[in-house]
Design a protein around this motif. Sequence first.
Motif, short mmCIF file in Angstrom:
data_model
loop_
_atom_site.label_atom_id
_atom_site.label_comp_id
_atom_site.label_asym_id
_atom_site.label_seq_id
_atom_site.Cartn_x
_atom_site.Cartn_y
_atom_site.Cartn_z
N SER A 9 11.30 7.95 -18.61
CA SER A 9 12.24 7.02 -17.97
C SER A 9 12.09 7.08 -16.46
CB SER A 9 13.67 7.34 -18.39
OG SER A 9 13.84 7.14 -19.77
N GLY A 10 11.89 8.30 -15.96
CA GLY A 10 11.68 8.46 -14.52
C GLY A 10 10.41 7.79 -14.06
N ALA A 11 9.36 7.85 -14.88
CA ALA A 11 8.10 7.18 -14.53
C ALA A 11 8.30 5.67 -14.47
CB ALA A 11 7.03 7.53 -15.56
N MET A 12 9.10 5.15 -15.37
CA MET A 12 9.37 3.71 -15.34
C MET A 12 10.19 3.32 -14.11
SD MET A 12 7.73 2.87 -18.01
CE MET A 12 7.02 3.90 -19.31
N ARG A 13 11.12 4.19 -13.74
CA ARG A 13 11.90 3.91 -12.51
C ARG A 13 10.98 3.88 -11.31
NH1 ARG A 13 15.56 7.47 -14.90
NH2 ARG A 13 14.84 9.20 -13.60
N ALA A 14 9.99 4.76 -11.29
CA ALA A 14 9.04 4.77 -10.17
C ALA A 14 8.30 3.44 -10.09
CB ALA A 14 8.06 5.93 -10.32
N LEU A 15 7.88 2.93 -11.25
CA LEU A 15 7.18 1.64 -11.25
C LEU A 15 8.10 0.50 -10.86
CD1 LEU A 15 4.86 1.72 -14.41
CD2 LEU A 15 4.31 2.30 -12.05
N SER A 16 9.38 0.61 -11.18
CA SER A 16 10.31 -0.48 -10.87
C SER A 16 10.40 -0.72 -9.37
CB SER A 16 11.70 -0.17 -11.44
OG SER A 16 12.33 0.88 -10.74
N HIS A 17 10.11 0.32 -8.56
CA HIS A 17 10.15 0.17 -7.10
C HIS A 17 9.03 -0.74 -6.59
CE1 HIS A 17 12.20 4.39 -7.14
NE2 HIS A 17 13.06 3.41 -7.40
N LEU A 18 8.07 -1.03 -7.46
CA LEU A 18 6.95 -1.87 -7.04
C LEU A 18 7.26 -3.36 -7.11
CD1 LEU A 18 3.96 -0.04 -8.78
CD2 LEU A 18 4.50 -0.06 -6.34
N ARG A 19 8.32 -3.70 -7.82
CA ARG A 19 8.56 -5.12 -8.06
C ARG A 19 8.65 -5.91 -6.75
NH1 ARG A 19 14.02 -8.15 -10.33
NH2 ARG A 19 13.33 -10.22 -9.67
N ALA A 20 9.51 -5.48 -5.85
CA ALA A 20 9.73 -6.25 -4.61
C ALA A 20 8.46 -6.35 -3.76
CB ALA A 20 10.89 -5.65 -3.82
N PRO A 21 7.75 -5.22 -3.48
CA PRO A 21 6.54 -5.36 -2.66
C PRO A 21 5.44 -6.17 -3.34
CG PRO A 21 6.86 -3.08 -3.36
CD PRO A 21 8.11 -3.80 -3.67
N VAL A 22 5.34 -6.11 -4.65
CA VAL A 22 4.33 -6.91 -5.35
C VAL A 22 4.67 -8.39 -5.23
CG1 VAL A 22 3.41 -7.52 -7.63
CG2 VAL A 22 3.58 -5.12 -6.96
N ASP A 23 5.95 -8.75 -5.46
CA ASP A 23 6.37 -10.14 -5.32
C ASP A 23 6.10 -10.66 -3.91
OD1 ASP A 23 7.18 -10.09 -7.93
OD2 ASP A 23 9.33 -9.98 -7.50
N ALA A 24 6.46 -9.85 -2.92
CA ALA A 24 6.28 -10.27 -1.52
C ALA A 24 4.80 -10.43 -1.19
CB ALA A 24 6.92 -9.24 -0.59
N PHE A 25 3.96 -9.54 -1.69
CA PHE A 25 2.52 -9.61 -1.43
C PHE A 25 1.95 -10.93 -1.93
CE2 PHE A 25 -1.86 -8.97 -2.80
CZ PHE A 25 -2.44 -8.41 -1.67
N PHE A 26 2.27 -11.29 -3.17
CA PHE A 26 1.69 -12.51 -3.73
C PHE A 26 2.28 -13.77 -3.10
CE2 PHE A 26 0.41 -9.88 -7.51
CZ PHE A 26 -0.95 -10.12 -7.38
N ALA B 22 0.83 -1.21 0.00
CA ALA B 22 0.00 0.00 0.00
C ALA B 22 0.87 1.26 0.00
CB ALA B 22 -0.93 0.00 1.20
N GLU B 23 1.90 1.26 0.81
CA GLU B 23 2.78 2.43 0.88
C GLU B 23 3.56 2.60 -0.43
OE1 GLU B 23 5.12 1.57 4.29
OE2 GLU B 23 3.55 2.13 5.74
N ALA B 24 4.03 1.47 -0.97
CA ALA B 24 4.80 1.54 -2.22
C ALA B 24 3.94 2.02 -3.38
CB ALA B 24 5.40 0.17 -2.54
N LEU B 25 2.68 1.56 -3.42
CA LEU B 25 1.79 1.98 -4.49
C LEU B 25 1.51 3.47 -4.43
CD1 LEU B 25 -0.78 -0.98 -4.52
CD2 LEU B 25 0.67 -0.27 -6.43
N ALA B 26 1.24 3.98 -3.24
CA ALA B 26 0.97 5.42 -3.10
C ALA B 26 2.17 6.25 -3.54
CB ALA B 26 0.59 5.74 -1.65
N ALA B 27 3.36 5.82 -3.12
CA ALA B 27 4.58 6.56 -3.48
C ALA B 27 4.88 6.46 -4.97
CB ALA B 27 5.75 6.04 -2.66
N ALA B 28 4.74 5.24 -5.52
CA ALA B 28 5.07 5.03 -6.94
C ALA B 28 4.11 5.79 -7.84
CB ALA B 28 5.02 3.55 -7.27
N ARG B 29 2.83 5.78 -7.49
CA ARG B 29 1.86 6.48 -8.34
C ARG B 29 2.12 7.99 -8.33
NH1 ARG B 29 -4.72 5.53 -8.57
NH2 ARG B 29 -5.03 6.78 -10.46
N GLN B 30 2.42 8.51 -7.14
CA GLN B 30 2.69 9.95 -7.05
C GLN B 30 3.96 10.31 -7.83
OE1 GLN B 30 3.08 11.35 -3.04
NE2 GLN B 30 3.28 13.50 -3.62
N GLU B 31 4.99 9.48 -7.68
CA GLU B 31 6.26 9.74 -8.36
C GLU B 31 6.10 9.59 -9.88
OE1 GLU B 31 10.82 7.93 -8.50
OE2 GLU B 31 9.47 7.37 -6.86
#
Length: 696
Positions: free
Chosen positions: A641-658, A621-630
């Motif tokens: 490219s910066g927008a893609m970097r922001a999304l790349s930060h979601l990889r670890a929390p998404v993997d851990a969630f599932f 939840a925290e990563a999504l809020a930060a990534a979307r804003q960034e």
Amino acid sequence: MPDLLLELRSEEIPARMQRRAAEDLKKLVTDALVERGFLYEGAKAFATPRRLALHIAGLPARGEVVREERRGPRVGAPEAAVQGFLKSAGLASLDQATTVTDPKKGEFYLAVIERAGRETLDVLAEILPGIIRNFPWPKSMRWGAASAQPGSLRWVRPLQSIVATFGPETETPDVVPFSVDGITAGSVTSGHRFLAPSPFEVRRFDDYVQALERADVILDADRRKDIILHDAKDLAFARGLDLVEDEGLLEEVAGLVERPVVLMGSFEERFLEIPAEAIRATIRANQKCFVLRKSGSEELAPAFVLVSNLVASDGGAAITAGNERVVRARLSDAKFFWETDKATKLEDRLPKLDTIVFHEKLGTQGERVARIAVLAKEIAPLVGADPALAERAARLAKADLVTEMVGEFPELQGLMGRKYAALQDEHPSVAAAIEEHYKPVGPSDRVPTDPVSLTVALADKLDTLAGFWSIDEKPTGSKDPFALRRAALGVIRAVIERSLRLSLASLLNGRFASESAERTADLLAFFADRLKVYLRDQGARHDLIDAVFALPGQDDLLLVVRRVEALGAFLSTDDGKNLLAGYKRAANILRIEEKKDGHAYDAAPDAALAASGQPEEQALAEALAAARQEASAAIAAEDFSGAMRALSHLRAPVDAFFETVTVNADDPALRRNRLLLLNALRAATREVADFSRIEG
């Protein structure tokens, strides 16, 4: 192994059709053979003005044995079923069949049928008549008394003879036994129409080529081209001149002669006062001749190269003299046009454009020019052009269409306008735009660099597209009579290659008399399709283009391209691939649960509820809020490219969630919030693209 030689000799085949016809002949025959199981080692087709020829090497003398298993009735089946099986399988009794056991269906009869392979000669006799009768000429004709009969043979020009031989190199080949409309295949052909018209017999391909050479026919079009080019260069060099090479003309001339003979003619120096392009156009278009220039210079020489189809007894003197007379007359006309056109200013020609209909539903050329001028003035500041110069150039851009020179040589439109504008002291950018506003004409043509030229080119193409869209004359299938696909591609190339920031929707809105929003949206969709073609040719993935275009408001083509490039780079990384996999998993869960529950989970997740759950859902939840804003901030700043970097930060929390969180929890509130978290992932990715359109 045996070879096939096929020759279809006719009256003159238009040069523009020859190469395609040769390839069609090869494909039709080889496809028909392969379809019947007859493989070959190699095939090559040839064309001259009076014949199509095909050589297929390494065909088998007969087809392979065909083995077929045919299943019959169950053991103990009624006699009628057994007899029907024996008859269809060609068996005399059940002794010739075998019995097979099926664990589920029990025992049944099986016939193994072997058929001897067919003779290749018979198969050729079967397929060749149909190929000849149905040959896909762009235009064809019927001739003679037979033409009055329905279904009579159609050919590009009257077909005169057919050679069709088949056999091994060490034996006399057989003639393939067939005929088409009274023309029986044989082994006799004839050579050059004038130099060696007597018939002669051929056996196989090697002696066929040699026999044609002796009869003054060079079969290979590429060899004829090499002879023409080599001899023309040598002849020019001997006179201290250079040949102006022209691949299109060379291809055409090679299709006009079976025995090329290169000669040189000349004309008076006074004709060099005419623009070089006009000299080249008249000599090329009317006489199919090459122009020459002075050695080491761009200046044309008063000479030209012609290609004859005859070895004349006088060394070609009469042929050369005849061509010189025609060239001299044509250049006299061109000189008159040039002198006449110079006497009238381009601006004074504009009223005549009002008398020329551009399209019955879109008005005159004059009305079209007025629209282009208004649009050019609007586009100019966006391109960095002077609005006044852009408007002036647009008003004069079509004026040369009513000159004598362009009336005689339409291919000189624009170019002559530039020359007349320069003579009349128009601004250099205005003169350049008159010529360059047609560019880019094709994929290999360059995009204008001068801002005024670029402005008028865009205005011209956008007006054309908007005009034909407004009257519902859009391209359909392969039909595009007004070259609208080419116009759209021209706009796309101009925008991308010159890094222009244009809102197409803003420029197109108001160009339609009715249903403006709908027509604009439809035309933008057409641009999207053309952009896909362009980017695919550049190596981009079509699904990424779809993913970006699926977002609203994508009418700035340059930003679309940059976003696609950034998305492609991101998805090539491990973070990108894993995030896409996570997105797909989230989307699948949401689709199933939304269908089951009968409503969408499109609200914002409860941060407090997420915090009270497992640590992984709070982290997501925290990563999504930060990534979307960034990502949103990066998109606003056009930093994809910066927008893609922001999304790349979601990889670890998404993997851990599932890995650790059960989405469909027993607690309804927790389940709903976890589904809302998955929707938040979907929403975060939509900041940069619609991930549902991405394959993989």
